[in-house]
Design a protein around this motif. Structure first.
Motif, PDB file in Angstrom:
ATOM      1  N   VAL A  71       0.872  -1.162   0.000  1.00 54.55           N
ATOM      2  CA  VAL A  71       0.000   0.000   0.000  1.00 54.55           C
ATOM      3  C   VAL A  71       0.908   1.210   0.000  1.00 54.55           C
ATOM      4  O   VAL A  71       1.672   1.427   0.934  1.00 54.55           O
ATOM      5  N   MET A  72       0.835   1.982  -1.056  1.00 60.42           N
ATOM      6  CA  MET A  72       1.730   3.121  -1.188  1.00 60.42           C
ATOM      7  C   MET A  72       0.985   4.420  -0.897  1.00 60.42           C
ATOM      8  O   MET A  72      -0.144   4.593  -1.317  1.00 60.42           O
ATOM      9  N   LYS A  73       1.645   5.297  -0.189  1.00 62.21           N
ATOM     10  CA  LYS A  73       1.095   6.606   0.123  1.00 62.21           C
ATOM     11  C   LYS A  73       1.713   7.630  -0.826  1.00 62.21           C
ATOM     12  O   LYS A  73       2.771   7.387  -1.399  1.00 62.21           O
ATOM     13  N   PRO A  74       1.074   8.793  -0.988  1.00 59.35           N
ATOM     14  CA  PRO A  74       1.689   9.847  -1.801  1.00 59.35           C
ATOM     15  C   PRO A  74       3.097  10.144  -1.301  1.00 59.35           C
ATOM     16  O   PRO A  74       3.385  10.068  -0.108  1.00 59.35           O
ATOM     17  N   ARG A  75       3.953  10.482  -2.226  1.00 58.97           N
ATOM     18  CA  ARG A  75       5.366  10.655  -1.885  1.00 58.97           C
ATOM     19  C   ARG A  75       5.934  11.856  -2.636  1.00 58.97           C
ATOM     20  O   ARG A  75       5.549  12.140  -3.751  1.00 58.97           O
ATOM     21  N   GLY A  77      10.125   3.801 -11.433  1.00 56.12           N
ATOM     22  CA  GLY A  77      10.722   2.467 -11.438  1.00 56.12           C
ATOM     23  C   GLY A  77      11.546   2.209 -10.192  1.00 56.12           C
ATOM     24  O   GLY A  77      11.547   1.112  -9.645  1.00 56.12           O
ATOM     25  N   TYR A  78      12.236   3.224  -9.717  1.00 58.42           N
ATOM     26  CA  TYR A  78      13.091   3.080  -8.530  1.00 58.42           C
ATOM     27  C   TYR A  78      12.269   3.013  -7.242  1.00 58.42           C
ATOM     28  O   TYR A  78      12.520   2.179  -6.376  1.00 58.42           O
ATOM     29  N   TYR A  79      11.287   3.917  -7.080  1.00 61.82           N
ATOM     30  CA  TYR A  79      10.575   4.046  -5.818  1.00 61.82           C
ATOM     31  C   TYR A  79       9.343   3.151  -5.673  1.00 61.82           C
ATOM     32  O   TYR A  79       8.964   2.807  -4.567  1.00 61.82           O
ATOM     33  N   ALA A  80       8.688   2.790  -6.765  1.00 66.20           N
ATOM     34  CA  ALA A  80       7.382   2.140  -6.612  1.00 66.20           C
ATOM     35  C   ALA A  80       7.198   0.835  -7.363  1.00 66.20           C
ATOM     36  O   ALA A  80       6.343   0.053  -6.997  1.00 66.20           O
ATOM     37  N   CYS A  81       7.956   0.592  -8.409  1.00 70.58           N
ATOM     38  CA  CYS A  81       7.720  -0.599  -9.225  1.00 70.58           C
ATOM     39  C   CYS A  81       8.424  -1.825  -8.642  1.00 70.58           C
ATOM     40  O   CYS A  81       9.482  -1.695  -8.038  1.00 70.58           O
ATOM     41  N   PRO A  82       7.832  -2.997  -8.863  1.00 69.83           N
ATOM     42  CA  PRO A  82       8.534  -4.217  -8.447  1.00 69.83           C
ATOM     43  C   PRO A  82       9.875  -4.324  -9.165  1.00 69.83           C
ATOM     44  O   PRO A  82      10.046  -3.775 -10.257  1.00 69.83           O
ATOM     45  N   GLU A  83      10.798  -5.022  -8.544  1.00 69.10           N
ATOM     46  CA  GLU A  83      12.143  -5.131  -9.093  1.00 69.10           C
ATOM     47  C   GLU A  83      12.114  -5.591 -10.548  1.00 69.10           C
ATOM     48  O   GLU A  83      11.434  -6.536 -10.908  1.00 69.10           O
TER      49      GLU A  83
END
Length: 119
Positions: A38-42, A89-95
């Protein structure tokens, strides 16, 4: 000496096998579980081409993000897209996944605004 070493190896193997039998909660499946992240605004400062820009992003739906890049001019669309997609890609995407732009970015209120997704 060899009998002592062989005895230790057999004891270690027996203990390892005994430990396997005590874990009824282990399940082997071939399907991946749904993502539980669950990602919050960043908001992040991003250093790019010798300058620091501000990246803001927030989840909008499954695997979709609203993004904005501030600190660039209206002539820096390619740079804004590069900052947004690589940072996603760095902060939110799966590897192994990269951020991909959805639609065209828009420059309003001194910010490049866009949507991107992982994949």
């Amino acid at each position: 000496m060899q009998k002592y070493t062989l005895g230790l190896i057999l004891l270690a193997a027996a203990l390892g096998l005994a430990a396997c039998g005590e874990s009824p909660d282990v399940r082997v499946t071939r399907t991946k579980p749904a993502s539980q992240v669950v990602m919050k605004p960043r908001s992040e400062p991003i250093f790019y081409n010798g300058k620091t820009y501000q990246l803001d992003f927030a989840p909008k739906g499954p695997n979709l993000f609203d993004m904005s890049v501030s600190g660039m001019t209206s002539m820096q669309q390619k740079d804004a897209v590069a900052v947004a997609t690589s940072s996603l890609g760095y902060y939110a995407c799966p590897e192994g996944q990269k951020g991909r732009l959805q639609g065209n970015p828009v420059y309003t209120d001194a910010r490049w605004r866009m949507q991107a997704k992982c994949g």
